[in-house]
Design an enzyme around this catalytic site. Structure first.
Site, PDB file in Angstrom:
ATOM      1  CG  ASP A 177       0.203  -3.941   2.223  1.00 56.35           C
ATOM      2  OD1 ASP A 177       0.016  -4.616   3.236  1.00 56.35           O
ATOM      3  OD2 ASP A 177       0.973  -2.950   2.168  1.00 56.35           O
ATOM      4  CG  ASP A 231      -0.407  -0.066   2.512  1.00 55.59           C
ATOM      5  OD1 ASP A 231       0.835  -0.096   2.618  1.00 55.59           O
ATOM      6  OD2 ASP A 231      -1.175  -0.069   3.508  1.00 55.59           O
ATOM      7  CB  SER A 232       4.584   1.655  -0.201  1.00 51.90           C
ATOM      8  OG  SER A 232       4.748   0.518  -1.035  1.00 51.90           O
ATOM      9  CD  GLU A 263       0.289  -1.683   7.995  1.00 49.65           C
ATOM     10  OE1 GLU A 263      -0.063  -0.921   8.927  1.00 49.65           O
ATOM     11  OE2 GLU A 263       0.750  -1.280   6.918  1.00 49.65           O
ATOM     12  CD  GLU A 296       7.837  -0.383   7.408  1.00 51.75           C
ATOM     13  OE1 GLU A 296       6.882  -1.120   7.069  1.00 51.75           O
ATOM     14  OE2 GLU A 296       8.004   0.762   6.957  1.00 51.75           O
TER      15      GLU A 296
HETATM   16  O1  KIV Z   1       3.527  -1.093   1.641  1.00 49.59           O
HETATM   17  C1  KIV Z   1       4.682  -1.517   1.559  1.00 49.59           C
HETATM   18  O2  KIV Z   1       5.388  -1.343   0.566  1.00 49.59           O
HETATM   19  C2  KIV Z   1       5.206  -2.242   2.702  1.00 49.59           C
HETATM   20  C3  KIV Z   1       6.653  -2.595   2.702  1.00 49.59           C
HETATM   21  C4  KIV Z   1       7.457  -1.406   3.034  1.00 49.59           C
HETATM   22  C5  KIV Z   1       6.954  -3.734   3.614  1.00 49.59           C
HETATM   23  O3  KIV Z   1       4.484  -2.518   3.612  1.00 49.59           O
END
Ligand code: KIV
Length: 276
Positions: free
Chosen positions: A94, A55-56, A125, A192
């Site tokens: 995610d 979700d980044s 998460e 993380e």
């Molecule tokens: O959303 C993401 O890219 C992540 C990674 C940084 C592990 O959760």
């Protein structure tokens, strides 16, 4: 450009059970984010084991200031794009903010990421109430990757993007949460922004692989956000664990290969890219 008539010999697909085998055999796992088919194909070609549609994407693709506005529809769309670019790597999607407030809602969300997106595993998460969601999904044959430490969907509660588990009580809570996500059935755990010593303790205590991002070199694998690995500025402060591999790799595939080699030979992350 890599095309569908690319003649290179495909690797065997990476399966969920093979993750534990890699840990047992002491083989480090290489994970990287991707958000579209073109980069997914390049990353797969470079030999990455696991591709995460994180979700980044809210920040690096959509230009938003956090992961919170990312919707399930966004995640399904980008997961499906990435799936079309992969041949061998395991695809993890995610679960976005508030897509798993209850086990039933988690199942609806995860089912879309698998059925419409083509993911093989979903990432959630936290622990706490999330343990019930993990159990509910795993009992219904949906593989789960847990995500502990700095969990960006909780940024409001955490008050920022800082290292987690530094003090005695917080470290013990994180350690207990790691045992709990494994007991709930998770097959993989992303840690993380966790002190290296704590990540080492957690990795030694679990039978499932840990994948670190800012969690030191003793994790069973490493993950980076693709844009960070390619040295693209996100408009946010660059975290300590980020390393630009493009300079040494010379191309996108070269950079990913350099990252993969450094993870596999234990050269990345070094102390400069880790937290005490
Ligand atoms: O959303 C993401 O890219 C992540 C990674 C940084 C592990 O959760």
């Amino acid at each position: 450009m890599y095309t569908s008539d690319d003649k290179s010999k495909p690797r065997a697909p990476i399966s969920v059970p093979s993750l534990r085998v890699a840990k047992r055999d002491g083989r480090k796992l290489v994970m990287l984010t991707a958000y579209d088919a073109g980069f997914a194909r390049a990353i797969d070609t470079a030999g990455v084991d696991i591709v995460l549609v994180g979700d980044s994407l809210g920040m690096v693709v959509q230009g938003k200031s956090s992961t919170i506005p990312v919707s399930l529809a966004d995640m399904v769309y980008h997961t499906a794009c990435v799936a079309r670019g992969l041949r061998s790597a395991l695809l993890v999607a995610d679960m976005p903010f508030q897509s798993y407030p209850t086990p039933e809602r988690a199942l609806d969300s995860a089912a879309r990421l698998l059925a419409e997106g083509g993911a093989a595993m979903v990432m959630l998460e936290g622990a706490g109430h999330v343990l019930d969601c993990i159990r509910f999904l795993v009992e219904r044959d949906i593989p789960v990757c847990a995500h502990l430490g700095l969990t960006p969907q909780s940024v409001m509660k955490l008050g920022g993007y800082s290292v987690q588990g530094r003090e005695g009580e917080a470290a013990q809570r994180l350690f207990d949460d790691a045992l709990a996500v494994e007991a709930a059935g998770a097959e993989l755990l992303v840690l993380e922004c966790v002190p290296s010593t704590l990540a080492k303790r957690i990795s030694a205590a679990l039978t499932i692989p840990t994948i670190g991002i800012g969690a030191g070199s003793d994790c069973d694998g490493q993950v980076l956000v693709l844009h960070d690995l390619l040295g693209l500025a996100s408009g946010h402060r660059r975290p300590r664990f980020v390393k630009d591999f493009l300079a040494e790799g010379g191309s996108v595939v070269g950079a990913v290969r350099a990252f993969a080699a450094a993870v596999r030979d234990g050269g990345f992350p070094d102390a400069e890219h880790s937290y005490d």
